[in-house]
Design an enzyme around this catalytic site. Structure first.
Site, PDB file in Angstrom:
ATOM      1  N   SER A 142       0.693  -1.367  -0.540  1.00 14.95           N
ATOM      2  CA  SER A 142       0.027  -0.226  -0.288  1.00 14.95           C
ATOM      3  C   SER A 142       1.022   1.295  -0.027  1.00 14.95           C
ATOM      4  CB  SER A 142      -1.199  -0.118   1.109  1.00 14.95           C
ATOM      5  OG  SER A 142      -1.673   0.810   0.818  1.00 14.95           O
ATOM      6  N   SER A 191      -3.038   3.280   1.670  1.00 18.70           N
ATOM      7  CA  SER A 191      -4.467   3.633   2.441  1.00 18.70           C
ATOM      8  C   SER A 191      -5.070   4.994   3.018  1.00 18.70           C
ATOM      9  CB  SER A 191      -3.202   3.251   3.927  1.00 18.70           C
ATOM     10  OG  SER A 191      -3.072   2.694   3.874  1.00 18.70           O
ATOM     11  N   ASN A 199      10.167   7.008   5.933  1.00 18.84           N
ATOM     12  CA  ASN A 199       9.098   8.167   5.189  1.00 18.84           C
ATOM     13  C   ASN A 199       7.242   8.645   6.542  1.00 18.84           C
ATOM     14  OD1 ASN A 199       5.787   6.887   4.211  1.00 18.84           O
ATOM     15  ND2 ASN A 199       7.345   5.342   4.755  1.00 18.84           N
ATOM     16  N   ILE A 222       4.281  10.290   5.352  1.00 24.17           N
ATOM     17  CA  ILE A 222       3.543  10.822   4.065  1.00 24.17           C
ATOM     18  C   ILE A 222       2.620  11.193   4.921  1.00 24.17           C
ATOM     19  CG2 ILE A 222       2.324  10.366   1.833  1.00 24.17           C
ATOM     20  CD1 ILE A 222       4.820   9.857   1.088  1.00 24.17           C
ATOM     21  N   LEU A 263      -0.466   9.663   5.158  1.00 20.09           N
ATOM     22  CA  LEU A 263      -1.697   9.021   4.740  1.00 20.09           C
ATOM     23  C   LEU A 263      -2.048  10.379   3.523  1.00 20.09           C
ATOM     24  CD1 LEU A 263      -3.245   7.961   7.890  1.00 20.09           C
ATOM     25  CD2 LEU A 263      -2.669   6.543   6.381  1.00 20.09           C
ATOM     26  N   CYS A 271      -2.380   3.765  11.882  1.00 18.64           N
ATOM     27  CA  CYS A 271      -2.999   5.229  12.628  1.00 18.64           C
ATOM     28  C   CYS A 271      -3.296   5.457  13.948  1.00 18.64           C
ATOM     29  CB  CYS A 271      -4.230   4.701  11.798  1.00 18.64           C
ATOM     30  SG  CYS A 271      -4.744   4.780  10.284  1.00 18.64           S
ATOM     31  N   LYS A 288      -3.195  -5.284   9.028  1.00 20.24           N
ATOM     32  CA  LYS A 288      -2.219  -4.469   8.814  1.00 20.24           C
ATOM     33  C   LYS A 288      -1.462  -4.468  10.084  1.00 20.24           C
ATOM     34  CE  LYS A 288       1.792  -2.654   5.567  1.00 20.24           C
ATOM     35  NZ  LYS A 288       1.261  -1.779   4.391  1.00 20.24           N
TER      36      LYS A 288
END
Length: 305
Positions: free
Chosen positions: A21, A46, A69, A71, A73, A132, A167
């Site tokens: 992902s 995601s 990283n 990012i 999300l 998350c 995950k």
């Protein structure tokens, strides 16, 4: 069934290799660099309920043996994904199994996004990103508490009609109780591992190399950790496992299988080498011949019984 064919929770994949992902986004850019139809499946980025702009740059940095990283999300939101991204994949790659990656900041968001994601005909499995932060509990990642994992898994499984893979985050003392918590909640399978939290500091500026400060470490550095964690979890569950973490070669794929995986995802390898997935797929038969492996299904039977 072909040599490379695998089955995950009732869904058949012609080979076990798919981009992790985030690495292929929603497929459109990667399609310019390789034939997506050659992949076993495609894991999309995601996705959250509303669009997210992500973290300020720089969001990625190369390290000695991998990548950091943060990012954040970044994604266009589930409604855009349903209206644009998934239909494009269905039109151009109708036979490609899609794994829909779901993220959220609350139980309600996870369930709402999962329900919408599962409504897309070409989404065959859901992958729930539980790294998350939980905004209702001080920002602690959902995937670090077994009770939370069980409750979240139950809520999502009850809301959808597609197999749910959780995950797992490796940022825990022991990943086995987290895996068993997902199984107790009704998960159809597991994806492991997500990135490890890391950090780099620029000596000249004396500041973190990522604007966010910390980031997720991926790449070759985490491969032995992923092998160990997959092996540990496999001793306690029969759930199918999609292994991810530092897969760069066909040998890495087979090592994951010997640890107990049923399929693999490729992440960091694609950063400098966009065709990594298809190159690994092309090299798998020769690697299997080298080690006397007739088929991946036979190897799964040998390792997992």
């Amino acid at each position: 069934m072909g040599r490379l064919t695998v089955n995950l929770a009732g869904v058949t994949f012609k080979n076990p290799v798919m981009p992790a992902s985030g690495t292929a986004a929603y497929g459109q850019q990667m399609a310019q660099q390789l034939d997506l139809s050659a992949l076993g499946g495609l894991v999309i980025k995601s996705t959250t309920a509303e669009p997210k702009a992500g973290n300020p740059r720089p969001t990625t940095a190369e390290t000695t043996a991998g990548w950091l990283n943060a990012i954040g999300l970044k994604n266009p939101g589930i409604d855009n994904v349903l209206a644009d991204k998934l239909p494009w994949l269905a039109t151009h790659y109708p036979d490609l199994p899609i794994i829909g990656s779901v993220a959220g900041a609350s139980f309600d968001e996870y369930v709402a996004v999962a329900r919408k994601m599962a409504s897309a005909p070409n989404v065959k499995l859901l992958e729930i990103n539980i790294s998350c932060p939980n905004v209702d509990h001080g920002g602690l990642a959902f995937g670090t508490d077994p009770a939370t994992v069980t409750a979240l898994t139950k809520a999502i499984v009850a809301a959808v009609d597609k197999p749910v893979f959780m995950k797992l985050t490796p940022n825990v003392t022991d990943i086995v109780p987290i895996a068993l918590a997902a199984e107790a909640g009704g998960a159809a399978g597991l994806t492991m591992i997500n990135t490890l939290t890391g950090m780099g500091i620029d000596l000249a500026t004396r500041q973190p190399i990522l604007a966010h400060g910390t980031g997720g470490l991926s790449g070759k550095a985490i491969h032995p950790l992923a092998v160990r964690m997959i092996h540990d979890v496999r001793q306690h569950t029969k759930l199918p496992i999609i292994g991810v973490g530092g897969v760069f070669t066909p040998a890495d794929v087979l090592e994951f299988y010997l640890a107990g995986a049923n399929a693999v995802q490729v992440g960091a390898a694609t950063y400098g080498h966009p065709t990594a997935c298809t190159d690994i797929i092309a090299g798998l038969p020769a690697a299997m011949d080298q080690y006397g492996i007739t088929s991946l299904q036979a190897l799964i039977q040998e390792v997992q019984g």
